[in-house]
Design an enzyme around this catalytic site. Structure first.
Site, PDB file in Angstrom:
ATOM      1  N   GLY A  87     -21.279  96.869  26.342  1.00 25.35           N
ATOM      2  CA  GLY A  87     -22.519  97.587  26.613  1.00 25.35           C
ATOM      3  C   GLY A  87     -22.492  98.320  27.932  1.00 25.35           C
ATOM      4  O   GLY A  87     -23.063  99.401  28.074  1.00 25.35           O
ATOM      5  N   ASP A  88     -21.774  97.740  28.886  1.00 29.20           N
ATOM      6  CA  ASP A  88     -21.649  98.391  30.195  1.00 29.20           C
ATOM      7  C   ASP A  88     -20.810  99.666  30.066  1.00 29.20           C
ATOM      8  O   ASP A  88     -21.113 100.697  30.662  1.00 29.20           O
ATOM      9  CB  ASP A  88     -20.989  97.430  31.188  1.00 29.20           C
ATOM     10  CG  ASP A  88     -21.661  96.057  31.185  1.00 29.20           C
ATOM     11  OD1 ASP A  88     -20.960  95.041  31.400  1.00 29.20           O
ATOM     12  OD2 ASP A  88     -22.873  96.002  30.935  1.00 29.20           O
TER      13      ASP A  88
ATOM     14  N   SER B 166     -28.148  99.407  22.126  1.00 29.94           N
ATOM     15  CA  SER B 166     -26.807  99.114  21.628  1.00 29.94           C
ATOM     16  C   SER B 166     -26.893  98.022  20.564  1.00 29.94           C
ATOM     17  O   SER B 166     -27.658  97.059  20.710  1.00 29.94           O
ATOM     18  CB  SER B 166     -25.891  98.676  22.777  1.00 29.94           C
ATOM     19  OG  SER B 166     -26.319  97.467  23.323  1.00 29.94           O
TER      20      SER B 166
ATOM     21  N   GLY C 125     -23.197 100.009  16.231  1.00 28.54           N
ATOM     22  CA  GLY C 125     -23.182 101.190  17.088  1.00 28.54           C
ATOM     23  C   GLY C 125     -24.325 101.240  18.066  1.00 28.54           C
ATOM     24  O   GLY C 125     -24.608 100.271  18.775  1.00 28.54           O
TER      25      GLY C 125
ATOM     26  N   GLY D  92     -24.071  96.435  18.827  1.00 27.92           N
ATOM     27  CA  GLY D  92     -22.805  95.795  18.478  1.00 27.92           C
ATOM     28  C   GLY D  92     -22.039  96.633  17.472  1.00 27.92           C
ATOM     29  O   GLY D  92     -21.904  97.849  17.640  1.00 27.92           O
ATOM     30  N   ALA D  93     -21.564  95.981  16.415  1.00 31.69           N
ATOM     31  CA  ALA D  93     -20.775  96.689  15.398  1.00 31.69           C
ATOM     32  C   ALA D  93     -21.578  97.772  14.701  1.00 31.69           C
ATOM     33  O   ALA D  93     -21.010  98.665  14.050  1.00 31.69           O
ATOM     34  CB  ALA D  93     -20.243  95.690  14.374  1.00 31.69           C
TER      35      ALA D  93
HETATM   36  N1  LIG Z   1     -17.670  94.595  16.883  1.00 32.78           N
HETATM   37  C1  LIG Z   1     -17.792  95.863  17.320  1.00 32.78           C
HETATM   38  N2  LIG Z   1     -17.235  96.870  16.630  1.00 32.78           N
HETATM   39  C2  LIG Z   1     -17.345  98.153  17.055  1.00 32.78           C
HETATM   40  N3  LIG Z   1     -18.016  98.533  18.169  1.00 32.78           N
HETATM   41  C3  LIG Z   1     -18.582  97.550  18.884  1.00 32.78           C
HETATM   42  C4  LIG Z   1     -18.516  96.178  18.527  1.00 32.78           C
HETATM   43  N4  LIG Z   1     -19.208  95.464  19.446  1.00 32.78           N
HETATM   44  C5  LIG Z   1     -19.661  96.354  20.343  1.00 32.78           C
HETATM   45  N5  LIG Z   1     -19.293  97.602  20.017  1.00 32.78           N
HETATM   46  C6  LIG Z   1     -19.574  98.833  20.754  1.00 32.78           C
HETATM   47  O1  LIG Z   1     -20.015  98.486  22.080  1.00 32.78           O
HETATM   48  C7  LIG Z   1     -21.378  98.887  22.262  1.00 32.78           C
HETATM   49  C8  LIG Z   1     -22.135  97.822  23.036  1.00 32.78           C
HETATM   50  O2  LIG Z   1     -22.072  96.610  22.298  1.00 32.78           O
HETATM   51  P1  LIG Z   1     -23.262  95.544  22.407  1.00 32.78           P
HETATM   52  O3  LIG Z   1     -24.422  96.018  21.632  1.00 32.78           O
HETATM   53  O4  LIG Z   1     -22.654  94.229  22.064  1.00 32.78           O
HETATM   54  O5  LIG Z   1     -23.660  95.641  23.945  1.00 32.78           O
HETATM   55  P2  LIG Z   1     -24.073  94.479  24.950  1.00 32.78           P
HETATM   56  O6  LIG Z   1     -24.612  93.284  24.219  1.00 32.78           O
HETATM   57  O7  LIG Z   1     -24.899  95.104  25.989  1.00 32.78           O
HETATM   58  O8  LIG Z   1     -22.639  94.119  25.543  1.00 32.78           O
HETATM   59  P3  LIG Z   1     -22.344  93.419  26.989  1.00 32.78           P
HETATM   60  O9  LIG Z   1     -23.658  92.796  27.414  1.00 32.78           O
HETATM   61  O10 LIG Z   1     -21.264  92.415  26.741  1.00 32.78           O
HETATM   62  O11 LIG Z   1     -21.907  94.543  27.842  1.00 32.78           O
HETATM   63  C9  LIG Z   1     -21.935  99.093  20.876  1.00 32.78           C
HETATM   64  O12 LIG Z   1     -22.987 100.045  20.907  1.00 32.78           O
HETATM   65  C10 LIG Z   1     -20.715  99.602  20.117  1.00 32.78           C
HETATM   66  O13 LIG Z   1     -20.543 100.985  20.380  1.00 32.78           O
HETATM   67  O1  LIG Z   2     -25.788  87.080  33.293  1.00 32.62           O
HETATM   68  P1  LIG Z   2     -25.865  88.574  33.056  1.00 32.62           P
HETATM   69  O2  LIG Z   2     -26.071  89.337  34.337  1.00 32.62           O
HETATM   70  O3  LIG Z   2     -26.842  88.980  31.962  1.00 32.62           O
HETATM   71  O4  LIG Z   2     -24.450  89.004  32.451  1.00 32.62           O
HETATM   72  C1  LIG Z   2     -23.312  88.844  33.268  1.00 32.62           C
HETATM   73  C2  LIG Z   2     -22.094  89.247  32.446  1.00 32.62           C
HETATM   74  O5  LIG Z   2     -21.940  88.404  31.297  1.00 32.62           O
HETATM   75  O6  LIG Z   2     -22.288  90.596  32.003  1.00 32.62           O
HETATM   76  C3  LIG Z   2     -21.036  91.289  32.049  1.00 32.62           C
HETATM   77  C4  LIG Z   2     -20.725  91.817  30.675  1.00 32.62           C
HETATM   78  O7  LIG Z   2     -21.758  92.726  30.291  1.00 32.62           O
HETATM   79  C5  LIG Z   2     -19.982  90.305  32.571  1.00 32.62           C
HETATM   80  O8  LIG Z   2     -19.116  90.965  33.461  1.00 32.62           O
HETATM   81  C6  LIG Z   2     -20.801  89.233  33.265  1.00 32.62           C
HETATM   82  O9  LIG Z   2     -20.173  87.957  33.266  1.00 32.62           O
END
Ligand SMILES: Nc1ncnc2c1ncn2[C@@H]1O[C@H](COP(=O)(O)OP(=O)(O)OP(=O)(O)O)[C@@H](O)[C@H]1O
Ligand SMILES: O=P(O)(O)OC[C@@]1(O)O[C@H](CO)[C@@H](O)[C@@H]1O
Length: 312
Positions: free
Chosen positions: A251-252, A220, A225, A222-223
């Site tokens: 991401g979840d 993943s 994709g 972020g923005a």
């Molecule tokens: N600013 C954004 N604009 C559009 N889509 C986004 C944005 N941020 C996240 N996304 C969408 O959400 C998905 C997951 O984002 P990201 O890569 O931040 O995952 P992550 O870091 O695992 O998130 P988290 O740990 O908070 O669950 C991306 O693949 C994208 O589809």
């Molecule tokens: O400390 P970790 O386990 O890496 O992340 C925990 C966490 O940030 O991940 C979720 C968002 O993905 C939140 O619900 C939770 O607070």
């Protein structure tokens, strides 16, 4: 049924502030309390979209009781394992432009006995599961060897394992032969020891994780994709969001949507991207419902341009 495992769950408190100013008393414009932890969020997103899921969580203390109450209120099917420690609380500070600052506690120490109890609950429930999805950080206590042993026992028993974690835990899932891993951009960079700046760099890093044991890699970005590299080849997709509200849990949601749609091919990546984008448009770590999903703006392409730069 998709079984999620969150070894370090949380109660998530999100506060929306106009601007984050250190040293000041800030008045929250809004606040939200949600059950938290990466695997918990995957179960919440699946449930919200009609997909059966069971969440395995160690819980302890008043916060652990609050987490159980929050999950029961959402109707999440729960396997909670009582522990002596106190379930952590994580804080999100969200600003109007979508900037999110998170403060995550380390979480309670999980004793060897408690980790063994959680592992037993997972292995017992896995027999009914289509996927076993281990997500999030490891709490203090369990060694990486113990975590690796759990992953290896699941893979060795023939279960489809997905791992969304970071650092040594991600690499342990890869080495154990997880069918799927879901690193974000920072976790991918840490895993391969190189910072990706183009889509080609991401694909190369994913290929290295596949060579090290992972079946499929859903990265993943972020923005930018997400990229899927598996035995079928390479897919990349984006899901534009005009006004991001909170990226927490995006991401979840991506992982949940991808799994819900079969965890393979363009349709599954499209679904994951739609769920991820919807989560970004919601406050706190709110998971999307069918009414929040819009697949019309998702674009998925095979064999993407490797020279496409990533946002800096
Ligand atoms: N600013 C954004 N604009 C559009 N889509 C986004 C944005 N941020 C996240 N996304 C969408 O959400 C998905 C997951 O984002 P990201 O890569 O931040 O995952 P992550 O870091 O695992 O998130 P988290 O740990 O908070 O669950 C991306 O693949 C994208 O589809
Ligand atoms: O400390 P970790 O386990 O890496 O992340 C925990 C966490 O940030 O991940 C979720 C968002 O993905 C939140 O619900 C939770 O607070």
């Amino acid at each position: 049924m998709i079984l999620t495992v969150t070894l370090n769950p949380s109660v998530d408190r999100a506060l929306e502030v106009d601007a984050l100013v250190r040293g000041e008393v800030l008045r929250a414009a809004d606040s939200h309390i949600d059950p938290g932890g990466k695997g918990v969020n995957v179960s919440r997103a699946l449930l919200a979209n009609g997909v059966r899921s069971t969440a395995v969580v160690p819980t302890g203390g008043a916060e652990g009781e609050q987490l159980v109450d929050l999950l029961n209120a959402e109707g999440v099917d729960l396997l909670s394992v009582p522990i002596a420690g106190r379930t952590r609380s994580n804080i999100t500070l969200a600003e109007p432009d979508g900037t999110v600052t998170k403060i995550n506690e380390a979480g309670p120490v999980l004793s060897d006995t408690e980790f063994a109890q959680v592992s037993k609950a997972v292995l017992d429930a896995a027999a009914q599961a289509d996927w076993v999805v281990i997500c999030g950080s490891l709490p203090p206590g369990p060694s990486i060897d113990a975590f690796t042993d759990l992953c290896s026992r699941l893979v060795g028993a023939g279960y489809r394992l997905a791992v969304d974690s970071s650092g040594p835990a991600l690499l342990a899932g890869v080495a154990a032969g997880a069918a799927l891993v879901k690193p974000n951009r920072e976790e991918l960079a840490e895993a391969v020891g190189a910072e990706p700046t183009t889509l080609g760099d991401v694909v190369e890093a994913c290929r290295r994780l596949r060579a090290a044991g992972a079946g499929a890699v859903l990265a993943s970005l972020g923005a930018d994709g997400a990229v899927l590299v598996d035995g079928d080849g390479v897919l990349a997709g984006i899901s534009p969001v005009s006004v991001p509200r909170s990226t927490v849990g995006a991401g979840d949601a991506l992982l949940a949507g991808f799994l819900a749609a079969g965890a393979r091919g363009a349709a599954a990546l499209t679904e994951g991207l739609a769920w991820g984008a919807a989560a970004v448009s919601l406050p706190g770590s709110r998971m999307p419902t069918p009414a929040d999903l819009d697949r019309t703006h998702v674009r998925v392409t095979p064999d993407p341009d490797p020279s496409r730069p990533l946002h800096s």
